[in-house]
Design an enzyme around this catalytic site. Structure first.
Site, mmCIF file in Angstrom:
data_model
loop_
_atom_site.group_PDB
_atom_site.id
_atom_site.type_symbol
_atom_site.label_atom_id
_atom_site.label_comp_id
_atom_site.label_asym_id
_atom_site.label_seq_id
_atom_site.Cartn_x
_atom_site.Cartn_y
_atom_site.Cartn_z
ATOM 1 N N GLU A 107 -3.433 14.915 3.175
ATOM 2 C CA GLU A 107 -3.915 14.076 2.056
ATOM 3 C C GLU A 107 -4.311 14.914 0.852
ATOM 4 O O GLU A 107 -4.497 14.384 -0.244
ATOM 5 C CB GLU A 107 -5.119 13.241 2.523
ATOM 6 C CG GLU A 107 -4.827 12.291 3.669
ATOM 7 C CD GLU A 107 -3.644 11.370 3.407
ATOM 8 O OE1 GLU A 107 -2.983 10.938 4.357
ATOM 9 O OE2 GLU A 107 -3.379 11.088 2.209
ATOM 10 N N HIS A 153 -6.599 0.308 5.437
ATOM 11 C CA HIS A 153 -6.600 1.232 6.577
ATOM 12 C C HIS A 153 -7.266 0.629 7.799
ATOM 13 O O HIS A 153 -6.954 1.013 8.932
ATOM 14 C CB HIS A 153 -7.291 2.532 6.170
ATOM 15 C CG HIS A 153 -6.622 3.218 5.038
ATOM 16 N ND1 HIS A 153 -6.624 2.690 3.752
ATOM 17 C CD2 HIS A 153 -5.919 4.355 4.960
ATOM 18 C CE1 HIS A 153 -5.942 3.483 2.963
ATOM 19 N NE2 HIS A 153 -5.502 4.491 3.655
ATOM 20 N N HIS A 187 -0.034 12.089 -5.392
ATOM 21 C CA HIS A 187 -0.585 12.078 -4.037
ATOM 22 C C HIS A 187 0.527 11.858 -3.014
ATOM 23 O O HIS A 187 0.675 12.606 -2.043
ATOM 24 C CB HIS A 187 -1.637 10.971 -3.900
ATOM 25 C CG HIS A 187 -2.151 10.830 -2.507
ATOM 26 N ND1 HIS A 187 -3.291 11.459 -2.062
ATOM 27 C CD2 HIS A 187 -1.640 10.173 -1.434
ATOM 28 C CE1 HIS A 187 -3.474 11.183 -0.773
ATOM 29 N NE2 HIS A 187 -2.481 10.403 -0.376
ATOM 30 N N GLU A 188 1.373 10.843 -3.266
ATOM 31 C CA GLU A 188 2.439 10.523 -2.308
ATOM 32 C C GLU A 188 3.489 11.620 -2.274
ATOM 33 O O GLU A 188 3.976 12.005 -1.218
ATOM 34 C CB GLU A 188 3.095 9.184 -2.670
ATOM 35 C CG GLU A 188 2.178 7.984 -2.545
ATOM 36 C CD GLU A 188 1.479 7.905 -1.191
ATOM 37 O OE1 GLU A 188 0.303 7.495 -1.174
ATOM 38 O OE2 GLU A 188 2.065 8.260 -0.170
ATOM 39 N N HIS A 224 2.738 14.447 -0.026
ATOM 40 C CA HIS A 224 3.135 14.249 1.373
ATOM 41 C C HIS A 224 4.602 14.665 1.561
ATOM 42 O O HIS A 224 4.931 15.360 2.530
ATOM 43 C CB HIS A 224 3.005 12.776 1.771
ATOM 44 C CG HIS A 224 1.598 12.295 1.943
ATOM 45 N ND1 HIS A 224 0.704 12.831 2.844
ATOM 46 C CD2 HIS A 224 0.935 11.296 1.319
ATOM 47 C CE1 HIS A 224 -0.446 12.187 2.773
ATOM 48 N NE2 HIS A 224 -0.326 11.247 1.854
ATOM 49 N N TYR A 250 -9.385 11.392 4.386
ATOM 50 C CA TYR A 250 -9.553 11.394 2.931
ATOM 51 C C TYR A 250 -10.849 12.088 2.539
ATOM 52 O O TYR A 250 -10.908 12.783 1.533
ATOM 53 C CB TYR A 250 -9.508 9.961 2.409
ATOM 54 C CG TYR A 250 -8.205 9.272 2.727
ATOM 55 C CD1 TYR A 250 -8.136 8.285 3.710
ATOM 56 C CD2 TYR A 250 -7.030 9.634 2.079
ATOM 57 C CE1 TYR A 250 -6.938 7.682 4.028
ATOM 58 C CE2 TYR A 250 -5.822 9.026 2.389
ATOM 59 C CZ TYR A 250 -5.782 8.054 3.362
ATOM 60 O OH TYR A 250 -4.588 7.449 3.677
ATOM 61 N N HIS A 255 0.861 -1.195 0.000
ATOM 62 C CA HIS A 255 0.000 0.000 0.000
ATOM 63 C C HIS A 255 0.893 1.239 0.000
ATOM 64 O O HIS A 255 1.785 1.369 0.846
ATOM 65 C CB HIS A 255 -0.929 0.003 1.213
ATOM 66 C CG HIS A 255 -1.971 1.061 1.101
ATOM 67 N ND1 HIS A 255 -3.143 0.880 0.379
ATOM 68 C CD2 HIS A 255 -1.976 2.322 1.544
ATOM 69 C CE1 HIS A 255 -3.844 2.000 0.423
ATOM 70 N NE2 HIS A 255 -3.162 2.888 1.110
ATOM 71 N N ALA A 256 0.629 2.155 -0.935
ATOM 72 C CA ALA A 256 1.515 3.322 -1.117
ATOM 73 C C ALA A 256 1.606 4.142 0.166
ATOM 74 O O ALA A 256 0.602 4.321 0.858
ATOM 75 C CB ALA A 256 0.986 4.179 -2.257
HETATM 76 C C1 LIG Z 1 -2.605 6.592 -1.402
HETATM 77 C C2 LIG Z 1 -2.851 6.443 -0.152
HETATM 78 C C3 LIG Z 1 -1.771 6.450 0.882
HETATM 79 SE SE1 LIG Z 1 -1.943 7.906 2.136
HETATM 80 C C4 LIG Z 1 -4.235 6.135 0.328
HETATM 81 O O1 LIG Z 1 -4.345 5.294 1.201
HETATM 82 N N1 LIG Z 1 -5.331 6.734 -0.195
HETATM 83 C C5 LIG Z 1 -5.354 7.814 -1.183
HETATM 84 C C6 LIG Z 1 -6.806 8.064 -1.487
HETATM 85 C C7 LIG Z 1 -7.629 7.237 -0.563
HETATM 86 C C8 LIG Z 1 -6.674 6.300 0.187
HETATM 87 C C9 LIG Z 1 -6.911 4.853 -0.236
HETATM 88 O O2 LIG Z 1 -6.155 4.352 -1.056
HETATM 89 O O3 LIG Z 1 -7.880 4.260 0.269
HETATM 90 ZN ZN LIG Z 2 -1.953 10.044 1.485
#
Ligand SMILES: C=C(C[SeH])C(=O)N1CCC[C@H]1C(=O)O
Ligand SMILES: [Zn+2]
Length: 596
Positions: free
Chosen positions: A376, A478, A348-349, A352, A488, A318-319
């Site tokens: 975010e 998450h 997105h990354e 951060h 988010y 997961h990024a």
């Molecule tokens: C890209 C990330 C790492 Se902070 C992320 O978890 N995001 C970005 C958008 C929503 C959420 C997800 O993937 O559920």
């Molecule tokens: Zn993020």
């Protein structure tokens, strides 16, 4: 007396900030080593290092309590004491702290290592979430294959329920030791506003009509494609939206476009044609940030980041973006696939990392977003410019000479499939978890409560009946990784407030000028916009978030008007199209069953 105590307070905070920085660096290195090489020994080391740091946080905590810091005159000093007066999970006794961290690490390990069998080749049982399952959900149009992957992935993760139950108990114990009633209060602390939950509900009500129109249109198009498996008036089956969690729907754009007859820009195809690599994706992202006078990635970023999935070990794919709190070491870990979706995630990354870079000289407790939603929103804000057809053409990812209005609306629709579709999902995850921490939702109804919320807010239903034997929330990173999610939802609203502000500063958007609509703005190479953004980012968490919001937008509250203005042309078109198709907006009760 209080003046002498305040003078001592200054010295205490200076020393504490230095020790906190060193401890954060040590703990982050240990966490990075585990997340980028999931082994028992790396787990052991990460548990021990974080337990040591937690012990020192407890000692600091006891010293903070000796100061009458609420009576200090200096707001900046008081704010730093306030941040040190809450230590989260570190408040637990060592055994409980280690147990909690182990439950989370073990769930993350299950998630990272989970593999399922290929629908079309039962002998291949080596499919991981990234890249295989993500690609199937995005590209397969075989409803039975989609159902297979959806069900099997959740089967693989349902075992996490055994760790989730003690995770909830221990998290709440830590919250109570910090004088909060449950863990949801700890999670909401960074918003510094006890009416925040109400503000979020109000934002959802503001954007819900737009979501309902998009949902009705997409259900109509999915029914055209898949037939009766999609109910005419009921919720949409969750495996048909192009994403494992149906949280963003951009991957089903190709067969649901408002204007299917105009040339559709396939950015992924163009990226492949131009031999894009993971590194090139991040170089393109970096060049945008540099073009608006933000900061280039430091050398260590390129030396130490992991931008592609390694073949020789298991990692958390997961990024994520990492601040090592030494002012020099900042990294991204991402199993990048060469496609447009990951191009946006790369922005997105990197958003951060830019925030880390801009606030790196702040005192340690201020090295955070103004609130979690701000962190975010930074990268996504840049992506809003990047994904305009104007910008994609500028950098050669759209090769046609001009756009007609139908292509512009198609592009706005694709962005809506990502941003509008996400809103109810971004809200419901923590609605589900807040009720669990508050004891309203108990283990006996974790799963059926989840599907109640998925139906109520997203208008989705599972492709097959569910029961309390299942634990579908664990299918989402998450949830197993103890990462709050409201951030988010906040980001998806405020990024449009920020976009409106920076676009106006760049002269790319004028409120009443149809020639300069918000959704065609691109702030690329505009340093006025970049400098305004930089000023907000440099503040970190030094001030309550309304001050940071005001610095960039002039507003002190969150509001959805930016989002609604950005999507106005799409909202108008969706209402007309839904009326023309005679579809009923909204959804009837699902026929699916959740056996309690
Ligand atoms: C890209 C990330 C790492 Se902070 C992320 O978890 N995001 C970005 C958008 C929503 C959420 C997800 O993937 O559920
Ligand atoms: Zn993020």
């Amino acid at each position: 007396n209080i003046e002498e105590e305040e003078a001592a307070g200054y010295n205490f905070i200076r020393a504490t900030n230095k020790k906190s920085e060193e401890n954060l660096n040590k703990a982050t290195i240990a966490d990075w080593n585990y997340a980028s090489n999931i082994t028992d020994i790396n787990l052991e080391i990460s548990l021990n290092v974080s337990a040591e740091v937690a012990q020192q946080d407890k000692e600091t905590w006891e010293q903070v309590k000796q100061f009458d810091w609420k009576r200090f005159s200096c707001a900046n000093l008081k704010r730093q004491f306030k941040f040190y007066s809450v230590i989260g999970n570190a408040a637990l006794p060592e055994a409980e702290f280690k147990a909690l961290k182990k439950h989370i690490s073990d769930m993350e390990s299950v998630y990272a290592k989970a593999k399922i069998c290929d629908y079309n080749n039962k002998t291949n049982c080596d499919l991981a979430l990234e890249p295989e399952l993500t690609a199937i959900l995005a590209n397969s149009r075989d409803e039975k294959e989609l159902k297979h992957v959806w069900v099997e992935w959740r089967k693989a993760l349902s075992k996490c329920k055994a760790d989730y139950i003690p995770y909830v108990t221990l998290s709440n114990q830590a919250a109570k030791l910090n004088n909060f009633s449950d863990n949801s209060e700890l999670w909401l602390l960074n918003y510094e506003d006890d009416t925040f939950k109400d503000q979020v509900q109000t934002l959802w009500e503001q954007v819900k009509p737009l979501y309902l129109e998009l949902h009705a249109y997409v259900r109509f198009k999915l029914r055209e494609k898949y037939g009766d498996v999609v109910p005419e008036k009921g919720p949409i089956p969750a495996h048909l939206l192009g994403n494992m969690w149906a949280q963003t729907w951009n991957n089903i754009a190709s067969f649901t476009l408002p204007y299917p007859d105009v040339v559709d820009y396939d950015i992924t195809a163009e990226m492949l044609k131009q031999n894009f690599t993971a590194t090139k994706i991040f170089e393109v992202a970096e060049s945008f940030f540099k073009s608006i006078n933000l900061t280039a990635m430091p050398d260590l970023f390129w030396q130490r980041s992991i931008l592609e999935k390694p073949k020789d070990r298991e990692i958390v794919c997961h990024a994520s973006a990492w601040d090592f709190y030494d002012g020099k070491d900042f990294r991204i870990k991402m199993c990048t696939d060469v496609n447009y979706e990951d191009m946006n995630t790369a922005h997105h990354e990197m958003g951060h990392i830019e925030y880390f870079l801009q606030y790196r000289n702040q005192p340690t407790p201020y090295r955070n977003g103004a609130n979690d939603g701000f962190h975010e929103a930074v990268g996504d804000l840049i992506s809003l410019s990047f994904s305009s057809t104007k910008h994609l053409r500028k950098i050669g990812l759209i090769t046609s000479k001009t756009d007609n209005n139908e292509q512009l609306l198609n592009n706005l629709y694709k962005i809506g499939l990502e941003k509008i579709a996400f809103l109810p999902f971004g809200y419901l995850i923590d609605l589900w978890r807040w009720d669990i921490f508050a004891g309203k939702t108990t283990p006996e109804n974790y799963n059926c409560k989840w599907w109640e919320l998925r139906e109520k807010y997203q208008g989705l239903e599972p492709p097959v009946d569910r029961s309390e034997e299942d634990f579908d929330p664990a299918a989402k990173y998450h949830v197993v990784a103890d990462v709050p999610y409201l951030r988010y939802f906040i980001s998806f609203v405020i990024q449009f407030q920020f976009h409106k502000a920076v676009c106006e500063k760049a002269g790319e958007y004028e409120p009443n000028n149809p020639k300069k609509p918000l959704h065609e703005c691109d702030i690329y190479q505009n340093t006025d916009a970049g400098n305004a953004l930089k000023k907000m980012l440099q503040m970190g968490a030094a001030k309550p978030w309304p001050d940071a919001m005001e610095a960039l937008t002039g507003q002190r509250t969150m509001d959805a008007s930016g989002l609604l203005e950005y999507f106005k042309p799409l909202h108008t078109w969706l209402k007309q199209e839904n009326t023309k198709n005679g579809v009923q907006v909204g959804w009837e009760k699902s026929k699916r069953v959740c056996v309690r």
